[in-house]
Design an enzyme around this catalytic site. Sequence first.
Site, PDB file in Angstrom:
ATOM      1  N   LYS A  47     -40.230 -11.179  13.058  1.00  0.00           N
ATOM      2  CA  LYS A  47     -41.647 -11.194  13.026  1.00  0.00           C
ATOM      3  C   LYS A  47     -42.201  -9.551  12.104  1.00  0.00           C
ATOM      4  O   LYS A  47     -42.726  -9.770  11.185  1.00  0.00           O
ATOM      5  CB  LYS A  47     -42.556 -11.473  14.089  1.00  0.00           C
ATOM      6  CG  LYS A  47     -44.072 -11.806  13.742  1.00  0.00           C
ATOM      7  CD  LYS A  47     -44.932 -10.442  14.047  1.00  0.00           C
ATOM      8  CE  LYS A  47     -45.101 -10.140  15.473  1.00  0.00           C
ATOM      9  NZ  LYS A  47     -46.060  -9.191  15.538  1.00  0.00           N
ATOM     10  N   ASP A  72     -46.262 -15.179  14.211  1.00  0.00           N
ATOM     11  CA  ASP A  72     -46.770 -14.527  15.497  1.00  0.00           C
ATOM     12  C   ASP A  72     -47.488 -15.695  16.360  1.00  0.00           C
ATOM     13  O   ASP A  72     -47.501 -16.826  16.041  1.00  0.00           O
ATOM     14  CB  ASP A  72     -47.859 -13.190  15.201  1.00  0.00           C
ATOM     15  CG  ASP A  72     -49.060 -13.682  14.419  1.00  0.00           C
ATOM     16  OD1 ASP A  72     -49.280 -15.006  14.290  1.00  0.00           O
ATOM     17  OD2 ASP A  72     -49.825 -12.893  13.927  1.00  0.00           O
TER      18      ASP A  72
END
Length: 209
Positions: free
Chosen positions: A131, A149
């Site tokens: 991420k 996320d």
Amino acid sequence: MGVDDLVNDVMRLKGSRVREIIERRMREFERERSDEELFKELVFCLLTANFSAEGGLRILESLGDGIFTLSEEELAAKLAELGHRYPRKRAEFIVEARKLIPILRDIISSFRDERLLREWLVKNVKGLGYKEASHFLRNIGFKNVSIIDYHILDLLMKYGILEEKPKSLSRARYLMIESILEEISRRTGINLGELDLYLWYIETGKVLK
């Protein structure tokens, strides 16, 4: 609800004033950066890991040149004072990453494939997961990686695209969810980097860094 509904909602936003804001933000990401600015983006992404983007940005701005100059101990104290959840670890990661300042640009330009570049970042930059590495790449102008996320996971849950919210994202699971986002990207004609901003807006009502 499902992928079709999410595609329709993205397409509706694409025809609204939000598109202008998102396209402007994408142009900002593409601008040329100094070595120090590249490092600043990297630090921002290190700060947002298991934290919030808003909190990471606020702390980054408060630290100023401290990201380059403070010792690990001083940085940890400052991060704690500014309210970061993991001050010691983040200070360690930031100080460790300073060695990349003179070579980061060359490393980035040595990769033709941004997915391979992401793999390099995950393996070689302490504190970056998929991420965070994707966030860094999008913020310096790359367009074909997904920033998955908790906001994006919540959104995919709401639309019934994911059956349950994963507690953690292994590489395999990250890539599986990214493949779902690639389908939405193809159907909307919006690259993954830009799509992230649309999805964030649907979930939070904001266009963020």
